[in-house]
Design an enzyme around this catalytic site. Structure first.
Site, PDB file in Angstrom:
ATOM      1  N   TRP A  21       1.044  -1.446  -0.195  1.00  0.00           N
ATOM      2  CA  TRP A  21      -0.452   0.226   0.005  1.00  0.00           C
ATOM      3  C   TRP A  21       0.600   1.695   0.027  1.00  0.00           C
ATOM      4  CZ3 TRP A  21      -5.277   2.270   0.095  1.00  0.00           C
ATOM      5  CH2 TRP A  21      -4.905   3.552   0.813  1.00  0.00           C
ATOM      6  N   ASN A  23      -0.146   6.088  -0.297  1.00  0.00           N
ATOM      7  CA  ASN A  23      -0.935   6.991  -0.180  1.00  0.00           C
ATOM      8  C   ASN A  23       0.222   8.079  -0.485  1.00  0.00           C
ATOM      9  OD1 ASN A  23      -0.515   5.723   2.588  1.00  0.00           O
ATOM     10  ND2 ASN A  23      -1.927   8.648   2.693  1.00  0.00           N
ATOM     11  N   ASP A  24       0.244   9.796   0.414  1.00  0.00           N
ATOM     12  CA  ASP A  24       0.327  11.032  -0.243  1.00  0.00           C
ATOM     13  C   ASP A  24       1.709  10.625   0.031  1.00  0.00           C
ATOM     14  OD1 ASP A  24      -2.054  10.852   0.879  1.00  0.00           O
ATOM     15  OD2 ASP A  24      -0.679  11.907   2.914  1.00  0.00           O
ATOM     16  N   TRP A  48      -4.662   0.569   4.168  1.00  0.00           N
ATOM     17  CA  TRP A  48      -3.372   1.346   4.903  1.00  0.00           C
ATOM     18  C   TRP A  48      -3.512   1.042   5.989  1.00  0.00           C
ATOM     19  CZ3 TRP A  48      -4.591   4.213   9.470  1.00  0.00           C
ATOM     20  CH2 TRP A  48      -3.461   5.430   9.478  1.00  0.00           C
ATOM     21  N   PHE A  80       3.872   9.689   9.368  1.00  0.00           N
ATOM     22  CA  PHE A  80       2.871  10.039   8.896  1.00  0.00           C
ATOM     23  C   PHE A  80       3.338  11.406   7.379  1.00  0.00           C
ATOM     24  CE2 PHE A  80      -1.873   9.944  10.516  1.00  0.00           C
ATOM     25  CZ  PHE A  80      -1.826   8.447  10.968  1.00  0.00           C
ATOM     26  N   SER A  81       2.717  11.997   7.149  1.00  0.00           N
ATOM     27  CA  SER A  81       3.573  12.697   6.324  1.00  0.00           C
ATOM     28  C   SER A  81       3.800  14.400   6.489  1.00  0.00           C
ATOM     29  CB  SER A  81       2.033  13.209   4.715  1.00  0.00           C
ATOM     30  OG  SER A  81       1.450  12.080   3.965  1.00  0.00           O
ATOM     31  N   ARG A 151      -1.386  18.120  11.252  1.00  0.00           N
ATOM     32  CA  ARG A 151      -0.113  17.147  10.662  1.00  0.00           C
ATOM     33  C   ARG A 151       0.113  17.612   9.599  1.00  0.00           C
ATOM     34  NH1 ARG A 151      -4.983  14.661  11.175  1.00  0.00           N
ATOM     35  NH2 ARG A 151      -6.040  14.112   8.433  1.00  0.00           N
ATOM     36  N   GLU A 203      -5.300  18.983   5.038  1.00  0.00           N
ATOM     37  CA  GLU A 203      -3.981  17.662   5.160  1.00  0.00           C
ATOM     38  C   GLU A 203      -3.296  18.639   3.708  1.00  0.00           C
ATOM     39  OE1 GLU A 203      -6.434  13.479   6.367  1.00  0.00           O
ATOM     40  OE2 GLU A 203      -6.557  13.720   4.286  1.00  0.00           O
TER      41      GLU A 203
HETATM   42  C1  FRU Z   1      -3.527  12.698   3.965  1.00  0.00           C
HETATM   43  C2  FRU Z   1      -3.136  11.732   5.005  1.00  0.00           C
HETATM   44  C3  FRU Z   1      -2.270  12.990   5.769  1.00  0.00           C
HETATM   45  C4  FRU Z   1      -1.301  12.320   6.728  1.00  0.00           C
HETATM   46  C5  FRU Z   1      -1.621  10.639   6.175  1.00  0.00           C
HETATM   47  C6  FRU Z   1      -1.133   9.649   6.575  1.00  0.00           C
HETATM   48  O1  FRU Z   1      -4.292  11.314   3.129  1.00  0.00           O
HETATM   49  O2  FRU Z   1      -4.763  11.862   5.872  1.00  0.00           O
HETATM   50  O3  FRU Z   1      -3.091  13.920   6.396  1.00  0.00           O
HETATM   51  O4  FRU Z   1      -0.581  12.224   6.957  1.00  0.00           O
HETATM   52  O5  FRU Z   1      -2.462  10.623   5.151  1.00  0.00           O
HETATM   53  O6  FRU Z   1      -1.128   8.548   6.542  1.00  0.00           O
END
Ligand code: FRU
Length: 488
Positions: A21, A23-24, A48, A80-81, A151, A203
């Site tokens: 997986w 994401n960002d 996730w 996290f991001s 965050r 975010e």
């Molecule tokens: C955005 C988010 C961020 C966070 C991350 C967690 O997609 O929700 O705000 O840091 O993904 O994976």
């Protein structure tokens, strides 16, 4: 090449990790001739989970080499991001010799003996071109006991005031902090209580300066801001932006609070931010090509999610005000193969079809005659098609994926996406990139972008031009074959 990257739906000219997986995009920084791309990564599953920072590098933003995981969850929580910068002057004191990389990210855990989430900002540094990272012993460097959603720090050097600036997503606002050394942060201001869309949690902010219409003497600041999924609305998660001024402390929005500017009118461009320290003056951006509404359900096996094409951002002035424009980076040229060009054709009741390969770029210029709408669709041998249509009366561009292939994994997926768009001198230009499971449409030289996943059961074979209730001229159609970035 391994059998990986050949799986069904695997994108062929967009970055995705070999497995599991993602994401960002995180920590994008250019240093010693390499573009670094870190990303939210769960190495133990295809949904996730506890977040790590995955890592890839590229010399041209198109071909990527995946490297070992850069940051693992630690005693302060999951990673996290966040962002990364080159600390050119060793303001942090982390480096004995020369500049190094510093990552600023959110440590996410829970308050002790509670399941209330806690989010705090931490640092890690690398003096070997991002290959290995040391987490700072003084972590976390920034926390606030009152805010739960706290965050996604994006940090940059503000040369006018000689300080580091951090923009941080703080629930429904962006809070700005400054620091001389990346370790000690001071509150500067808060933006956005009322401005723009508050449809979901705020975010992944970004803040940077760009010339308007290429004029270095007229610069504006752009704030990017992603907003999380709101189950009440059909769109899911999406990204807005603000245009304004920034003096090192406060961001002033040029537009009214009610104005909402969308970065992309498609469903699948989220949490994108820009590269730091790019030396040639470009502002380059990449987004996560998915949507929290269904990201965990998309029908891929063994891997999940990819990034958008990297895009160069610029500002243009229009009747409505200054607007963000995005174009795929010029380096995309490295995967162009053969091109066929067709000129000056009139489309009437009879559609015109062309063969296309699985990986294709289409550029087309339509000239309005008397049709009420016109456009094109791509289709495979199963009759699955994605339609790009312009309505000349409503002045709307549509990207319809309701019959594009597998829609079954989420009720929200079958969508007709739309973008307001005016023709220019009676003409509409489209540049479209078709990968195995995505379509990115850039209209009128990047004035509008519509980024969309699609899951056809077979690759596209035909491109068809159509014109409804009248004629349309196609002044030029260009079909370019693209090659996979994974063919080494
Ligand atoms: C955005 C988010 C961020 C966070 C991350 C967690 O997609 O929700 O705000 O840091 O993904 O994976």
């Amino acid at each position: 090449m391994s059998v990986k990257y050949k799986e069904k739906h695997r994108l062929q000219f967009h970055f995705s990790p070999e497995e599991k997986w993602m994401n960002d995009p995180n920590g994008m920084v250019f240093f010693n001739d390499e573009y670094h791309l870190f990303y939210q990564y769960h190495p133990h599953g295809t949904t996730w989970g506890p977040m790590h920072w995955g890592h890839a590098v590229s010399r041209d933003l198109i071909h990527w080499e995946e490297l070992p995981i850069a940051l693992y969850p630690d005693e302060h929580g999951a990673i996290f991001s966040g962002s990364a910068v080159v600390d050119w002057n060793n303001t942090s004191g982390f480096f004995d010799e020369g500049p190094g990389l510093v990552a600023i990210y959110t440590s996410a855990d829970n308050y002790p003996d509670s399941d209330r989430p806690r989010q705090r900002q931490s640092l890690a540094y690398s003096n070997d071109n991002g290959r290995t990272w040391v987490t700072y012993e003084g972590n976390p460097v920034l926390s606030d006991v009152n805010i739960t959603d706290y965050r996604d720090p994006k940090v940059f050097w503000h040369s006018e005031t000689n300080k580091w600036v951090m923009v941080l997503a703080t629930c429904q606002t962006v809070t700005i902090y400054t620091s001389p050394n990346l370790k000690d942060w001071k509150f500067a201001s808060e933006f956005g209580q009322k401005a723009g869309s508050h449809d979901g949690v705020w975010e992944c902010p970004d803040l940077f300066k760009l010339p308007v219409d290429g004029d270095e003497n007229n610069q504006k600041w752009v704030m990017l801001l992603s907003i999380g999924d709101n189950p009440q609305l059909k769109e899911g998660s999406r990204t807005q932006y603000f245009i304004g001024d920034f003096d090192g402390t406060t961001f002033i929005n040029d537009n009214s609070d009610e104005t909402v500017l969308w970065l992309d009118h498609g469903r699948d461009n989220y949490a994108g931010v820009s590269w730091s320290d790019v030396q040639d003056g470009r502002r380059i951006y990449i987004g996560w090509m998915s949507n929290w509404r269904y990201a965990n359900q998309v029908p891929t096996e063994g891997w999940r999610s990819s990034m958008t094409l990297p895009r160069e951002l610029s500002l243009t002035s229009s009747e409505e005000g200054v607007r963000l424009v995005q174009k795929p980076v010029g380096e995309i040229n490295s995967i162009r193969k053969g091109t066929e060009v067709y000129k000056d054709q009139v489309i009437a009741e009879t559609n015109m079809s062309y063969n296309v390969r699985d990986l294709t770029e289409v550029t087309v210029e339509f000239e309005k005659e008397n049709a009420t709408s016109f456009g094109l669709f791509i289709e495979n041998s199963e009759g699955e098609k994605t339609v790009v249509r312009y309505d000349t009366q409503k002045e709307l561009l549509f990207v319809d994926r309701t019959h594009s292939g597998d829609n079954s994994f989420s009720e929200s997926f079958a969508a007709v996406q739309e973008a307001p768009l005016k023709m220019k001198n009676n003409r509409l230009k489209l540049q479209i990139f078709i990968d195995t499971s995505s379509i990115e449409v850039f209209a009128n030289d990047g004035e509008v972008a519509v980024t969309s996943l699609i899951f056809p059961s077979k690759v596209s074979e035909h491109l068809t031009l159509f014109s409804i209730e009248g004629n349309t001229n196609v002044t030029q159609l260009k079909i370019t074959d693209l090659v996979s970035i994974w063919n080494k």
